[in-house]
Design a protein around this motif. Sequence first.
Motif, PDB file in Angstrom:
ATOM      1  N   ASN A   1       0.908  -1.085   0.091  1.00  0.00           N
ATOM      2  CA  ASN A   1      -0.037  -0.002  -0.188  1.00  0.00           C
ATOM      3  C   ASN A   1       0.745   1.259  -0.084  1.00  0.00           C
ATOM      4  N   ASP A   2       1.923   1.218   0.803  1.00  0.00           N
ATOM      5  CA  ASP A   2       2.694   2.581   0.941  1.00  0.00           C
ATOM      6  C   ASP A   2       3.590   2.522  -0.542  1.00  0.00           C
ATOM      7  N   ALA A   3       4.006   1.427  -1.039  1.00  0.00           N
ATOM      8  CA  ALA A   3       4.573   1.549  -2.222  1.00  0.00           C
ATOM      9  C   ALA A   3       3.655   2.264  -3.435  1.00  0.00           C
ATOM     10  N   TRP A   4       2.551   1.873  -3.430  1.00  0.00           N
ATOM     11  CA  TRP A   4       1.547   2.430  -4.427  1.00  0.00           C
ATOM     12  C   TRP A   4       1.447   4.050  -4.058  1.00  0.00           C
ATOM     13  N   ILE A   5       1.285   4.498  -2.964  1.00  0.00           N
ATOM     14  CA  ILE A   5       1.163   5.810  -2.435  1.00  0.00           C
ATOM     15  C   ILE A   5       2.495   6.624  -2.910  1.00  0.00           C
ATOM     16  N   PHE A   6       3.572   6.111  -2.659  1.00  0.00           N
ATOM     17  CA  PHE A   6       4.886   6.526  -3.254  1.00  0.00           C
ATOM     18  C   PHE A   6       4.743   6.979  -4.931  1.00  0.00           C
ATOM     19  N   ALA A   7       4.321   5.637  -5.425  1.00  0.00           N
ATOM     20  CA  ALA A   7       4.534   5.673  -7.033  1.00  0.00           C
ATOM     21  C   ALA A   7       3.248   6.579  -7.409  1.00  0.00           C
ATOM     22  N   LEU A   8       2.288   6.545  -6.860  1.00  0.00           N
ATOM     23  CA  LEU A   8       1.383   7.461  -7.626  1.00  0.00           C
ATOM     24  C   LEU A   8       1.458   9.070  -7.225  1.00  0.00           C
ATOM     25  N   ALA A   9       2.132   9.199  -5.956  1.00  0.00           N
ATOM     26  CA  ALA A   9       2.655  10.633  -5.755  1.00  0.00           C
ATOM     27  C   ALA A   9       3.755  11.126  -6.916  1.00  0.00           C
TER      28      ALA A   9
ATOM     29  N   ASN B   1      13.107   4.829   5.696  1.00  0.00           N
ATOM     30  CA  ASN B   1      11.728   4.884   5.447  1.00  0.00           C
ATOM     31  C   ASN B   1      11.448   5.254   3.892  1.00  0.00           C
ATOM     32  N   LEU B   2      12.491   5.732   3.163  1.00  0.00           N
ATOM     33  CA  LEU B   2      12.195   5.975   1.643  1.00  0.00           C
ATOM     34  C   LEU B   2      12.475   4.794   0.843  1.00  0.00           C
ATOM     35  N   GLN B   3      12.529   3.603   1.311  1.00  0.00           N
ATOM     36  CA  GLN B   3      13.068   2.389   0.741  1.00  0.00           C
ATOM     37  C   GLN B   3      12.095   2.307  -0.742  1.00  0.00           C
ATOM     38  N   TYR B   4      10.925   2.788  -0.611  1.00  0.00           N
ATOM     39  CA  TYR B   4      10.260   2.490  -1.905  1.00  0.00           C
ATOM     40  C   TYR B   4      10.883   3.127  -3.392  1.00  0.00           C
ATOM     41  N   VAL B   5      12.046   3.981  -3.017  1.00  0.00           N
ATOM     42  CA  VAL B   5      12.471   4.784  -3.940  1.00  0.00           C
ATOM     43  C   VAL B   5      13.539   3.869  -4.612  1.00  0.00           C
ATOM     44  N   THR B   6      13.876   2.775  -3.692  1.00  0.00           N
ATOM     45  CA  THR B   6      14.746   1.674  -4.585  1.00  0.00           C
ATOM     46  C   THR B   6      13.934   0.598  -5.227  1.00  0.00           C
ATOM     47  N   GLU B   7      12.696   0.617  -5.095  1.00  0.00           N
ATOM     48  CA  GLU B   7      11.712  -0.460  -5.882  1.00  0.00           C
ATOM     49  C   GLU B   7      10.911   0.232  -6.841  1.00  0.00           C
TER      50      GLU B   7
ATOM     51  N   PRO C   1      19.637   3.068  -0.856  1.00  0.00           N
ATOM     52  CA  PRO C   1      18.478   4.317  -0.878  1.00  0.00           C
ATOM     53  C   PRO C   1      19.100   5.402  -1.322  1.00  0.00           C
ATOM     54  N   ARG C   2      20.426   5.750  -0.966  1.00  0.00           N
ATOM     55  CA  ARG C   2      20.801   7.157  -1.209  1.00  0.00           C
ATOM     56  C   ARG C   2      21.338   7.123  -2.627  1.00  0.00           C
ATOM     57  N   GLU C   3      22.059   5.902  -3.366  1.00  0.00           N
ATOM     58  CA  GLU C   3      22.132   5.936  -4.704  1.00  0.00           C
ATOM     59  C   GLU C   3      20.886   6.022  -5.663  1.00  0.00           C
ATOM     60  N   CYS C   4      19.770   5.417  -5.148  1.00  0.00           N
ATOM     61  CA  CYS C   4      18.524   5.565  -5.774  1.00  0.00           C
ATOM     62  C   CYS C   4      17.996   7.160  -5.900  1.00  0.00           C
TER      63      CYS C   4
END
Length: 297
Positions: free
Chosen positions: A32-40, A62-68, A144-147
């Motif tokens: 759910n969090d990943a989709w929120i991040f992607a939609l944003a 907490n910004l792990q979603y940027v890696t995915e 996560p920093r590289e991403c």
Amino acid sequence: MWALPHPTKVGHTLMLLDTEGLGDIEKGNQKNDAWIFALAILLSSTLVYNSRGTIDNQAIENLQYVTELTEWIKVKSPSGGSSAENDGVDVQFVEFFPSFVWAVRDFTLELRIYEKDMTDDQYLEQALSLKPGNNRRTAEHNLPRECNHYYFPTRRCFVFVAPASPENMLRLESMDEHDLSPSFRDVTSRFCMLGHLTKTYVDTISRGDVPCLENAVLAMAQIENEGAVKDAVNEYQKGMQELHFPMGINELSDQHRHWDTLATKIFMSRSFKDNGSEHLKALAPPPFLLPVVLIAT
């Protein structure tokens, strides 16, 4: 979602989107969090990520979603079942992604490193710096920093101290802006300046022209200085209107000097590149104003 008339661009709409926070313990659902991040990311021209306290390792993780992101967003429709990553088209992501702004609320540290002051942006870059080494722990730290470096090459940071004292935090909505912390108001002003600068560049590019740094800065300075004059005048008028008459001429002159000095300080705290002090001069009342006020009184 707020759809508002654009404050400076006639015939355009400014769309503000606010998402629920990531890491909701009631949902406990990373998908759910990943989709929120992607939609944003898909819906935004500027993505503002806000957190509280400091940018520490936990905040970055907490910004792990940027890696995915390549798992949730594709630049092209893959053919033959191959993934965007395998096709090598993920290098195009940055072309479509928004600029990234990290807003840190209730900041609790001093912006210094190695005994030197640093800016908000330098603080972010320091937090996103990579560790040397090739072991697994270092790779996990750097990922996560590289991403973030890769997907958001345009990034800014703004750190906000608490806007008011602890006892006033519960009544923020009813407080006058000038009762808020001066440091908080200063960062808020710089945050708004970023919007003015972005608009100037976008308008220039939309006209087919080449952006000019000097012209953009001058336009932004005009907007900020006009706002600074307005804030200063409002403060002076507010103070003078609260005076109780009758009042002696000496006391009135003292009050005038007090509020005039305070108004000048407010202007100076917000003004930006007021070359020649043109706006500061506009703030000063004409020499005949005080005698006229006295006669009218």
